[in-house]
Write an enzyme that holds these catalytic residues in place. Structure first.
Site, PDB file in Angstrom:
ATOM      1  N   LYS A  77       0.843  -1.207   0.000  1.00 31.14           N
ATOM      2  CA  LYS A  77       0.000   0.000   0.000  1.00 31.14           C
ATOM      3  C   LYS A  77       0.877   1.255   0.000  1.00 31.14           C
ATOM      4  CE  LYS A  77      -3.894   2.090   2.560  1.00 31.14           C
ATOM      5  NZ  LYS A  77      -4.808   1.949   3.721  1.00 31.14           N
ATOM      6  N   SER A 155      -9.846   2.510   2.940  1.00 28.02           N
ATOM      7  CA  SER A 155      -8.904   3.173   2.065  1.00 28.02           C
ATOM      8  C   SER A 155      -7.982   2.216   1.297  1.00 28.02           C
ATOM      9  CB  SER A 155      -8.030   4.134   2.885  1.00 28.02           C
ATOM     10  OG  SER A 155      -7.225   3.421   3.821  1.00 28.02           O
ATOM     11  N   SER A 179     -10.422   0.178   7.196  1.00 27.43           N
ATOM     12  CA  SER A 179      -9.833   0.289   5.858  1.00 27.43           C
ATOM     13  C   SER A 179      -9.175  -0.978   5.328  1.00 27.43           C
ATOM     14  CB  SER A 179      -8.813   1.431   5.822  1.00 27.43           C
ATOM     15  OG  SER A 179      -9.472   2.671   5.845  1.00 27.43           O
TER      16      SER A 179
END
Length: 492
Positions: A77, A155, A179
């Protein structure tokens, strides 16, 4: 079966047997990434680094010195700082930022021999539930039922989409209010949010420091267990990191939950919750009961205050953390007019660099921390947080081993369907997940069914603090009973 569709455990075993090489695995994933630009899951690709690490992994495997993740291609990420590689938190204000250091978690994965394929798209500074706030543009869910493009959740939307679309075998995510778990549920994969302090936060670009926690996202519970063992551990560079031994989570996956007590919180029955979510939850209870667990109703009375408390605490911490992005030392700096001073540089840089959602949360956070409102909002929210944590402590003290809830209040929705509405509607996506972050507990989302349109739905299990092994085993039992094997049909 193509190599990029292998699960981590199967790929590990194939690598050990010599049936496949890390280079071949990596090449398969890189080819899949090249053919999936329509998903926009990868923000920065690192094929040279990937091939270099794959070749090193093959040498390590031949030498017999190979941890479980050696040679396994993963996505990282964009919130994790990676040495010499763009690490922007999907924000324009960090444009071209290439850190000279590596986050602890990504360093541990690297040292375990994992292959980094690239950096994954996400909501800007992890602020969002639909992956539409990214400076790179939205990620598209690989699941498709009509002509709409669906959100993968947020997210960690890029991580979820990449795993679901077989672009990588696993991915790192971060979870501040859901998330990891919400996008996992939206894309039909498994996502684990460990106990706060189980994974180091050092080198992870901060959103809300008392809530953020890294975790694995993968195709099933076993793969999450393998990744979690490598990601977790004490880090003296992180003052909130717990100095506790990390067990072999995979070895704890027996599937035997006889005698375990599973709590069903009555407060999670929300008005307007779709019938399919309610039915899935009932099926989950029945599956765990059939596996030998005792199902009990419990009360978590302060749940109704969780969302408002979270959306005071998280923006307050964000406004503090994001004050460092000012155009002085690194990242974007606005072009200044003749006569502009440092104040104008701050104002213009932050106005240009931050997106609308980040600005909204920074302003909310600054407001609740201001002199006239600190006690009315921030201190009150902290007190509510303590009450929410106490609710869970009392449930666990009464003998509950894990808590079963829905993961999300709906299946994946269309991109753009909520962004033009009241932002509170978007925030409601976190209704089942934020309590876990406020209490610092471990939680996992497991795919357990499809809705009537054919979109994946997930259930969430919440565990005792530091008891990820037991939580993963309960999730494994649920996974075995549900038998979820659906995959998105390739259209991209």
């Amino acid at each position: 079966m193509t190599l990029n569709t292998l699960k981590i455990a199967d790929a590990r075993d194939a690598l050990r047997k010599g049936d496949v090489t890390a280079v071949e695995l990596t090449e398969a994933c890189l080819a899949a990434i090249d053919g999936a630009s329509a998903l926009n899951a990868f923000a920065h690709r690192t094929p040279e680094i990937a091939m270099e690490r794959a070749r090193a992994a093959d040498q390590r495997i031949k030498a017999g010195d190979a941890p479980d993740l050696c040679g396994i291609p993963l996505g990282i990420k964009d919130l994790f700082c990676t040495e010499g590689v763009e690490s922007q938190a999907a924000s324009h204000i960090l444009h071209d930022f290439k850190p000279e250091y590596e986050s602890t978690v990504s360093a541990q994965l690297r040292d375990a021999g994992a292959v980094m394929l690239g950096k994954l798209n996400m909501d800007e500074f992890a602020m969002g539930s639909s992956n539409e706030t990214s400076t790179y543009g939205p990620v598209v869910n690989p699941w498709k039922i009509d002509d709409r493009s669906l959100t993968p959740g947020g997210s960690s939307g890029g991580s979820a989409a990449a795993v679901a679309a077989d672009l990588c075998l696993g991915a790192t995510g971060t979870d501040t209010g859901g998330s990891i778990r919400q996008p996992a549920a939206f894309t039909g994969i498994t996502g684990l949010k460990p106990t706060y302090g189980r994974c180091s936060r050092w080198g992870i670009i901060a959103f809300a420091s008392s809530l953020d926690q890294a975790g694995p996202m993968a195709r099933d519970v076993r793969d999450c267990a393998i990744m979690a063992r490598a990601m977790c551990g004490h880090d003296p560079k992180d003052s909130t990191s717990a100095d506790l031994p990390v067990p072999d989570f995979e070895a704890m996956l027996t599937g035997d939950i006889r005698g375990k007590t599973i709590g069903i919180p009555r407060e999670y029955r929300m008005d307007g919750m779709p019938d399919e979510i309610e039915a899935l939850w009932a099926e989950g209870r029945a599956m765990l009961a059939d596996a030998g667990a005792k199902i009990v109703d419990i009360s978590l009375p302060h749940t109704k205050y969780a969302l408002p408390a979270y959306y005071v605490i998280a923006p307050a911490e964000a406004s503090s953390n994001l004050a460092r992005y000012d155009g002085v030392r690194y990242g974007h700096r606005a072009r200044l007019a003749q006569g502009d001073g440092i104040v104008e540089m701050y104002e213009k840089t932050r106005a240009e660099g931050f997106g609308a959602e980040v600005k909204r949360r920074v302003m909310v956070g600054t407001y609740v921390l201001s002199a006239g409102f600190y006690d009315a909002y921030y201190n009150r929210a902290r007190k509510v947080r303590t009450l929410i944590k106490r609710d869970f402590e009392e449930a666990f003290a009464a003998g509950v081993d894990a808590i079963l809830t829905p993961a999300t209040p709906s299946p994946a929705f269309g991109l753009g369907e909520m962004t033009d509405a009241d932002p509170v509607q978007m925030y409601l996506n976190d209704v089942f997940t934020v309590t876990v972050n406020l209490a610092g507990l471990p939680g996992i989302a497991v795919p357990t069914g499809l809705d009537r349109q054919g979109l994946p739905l997930g259930l969430q299990l919440i565990g005792r603090p530091w008891d990820e092994g037991d939580l993963l085993n309960t999730a494994y039992a649920l996974e075995q009973a549900a038998g979820f094997v659906s995959k998105p049909t390739k259209w991209w």
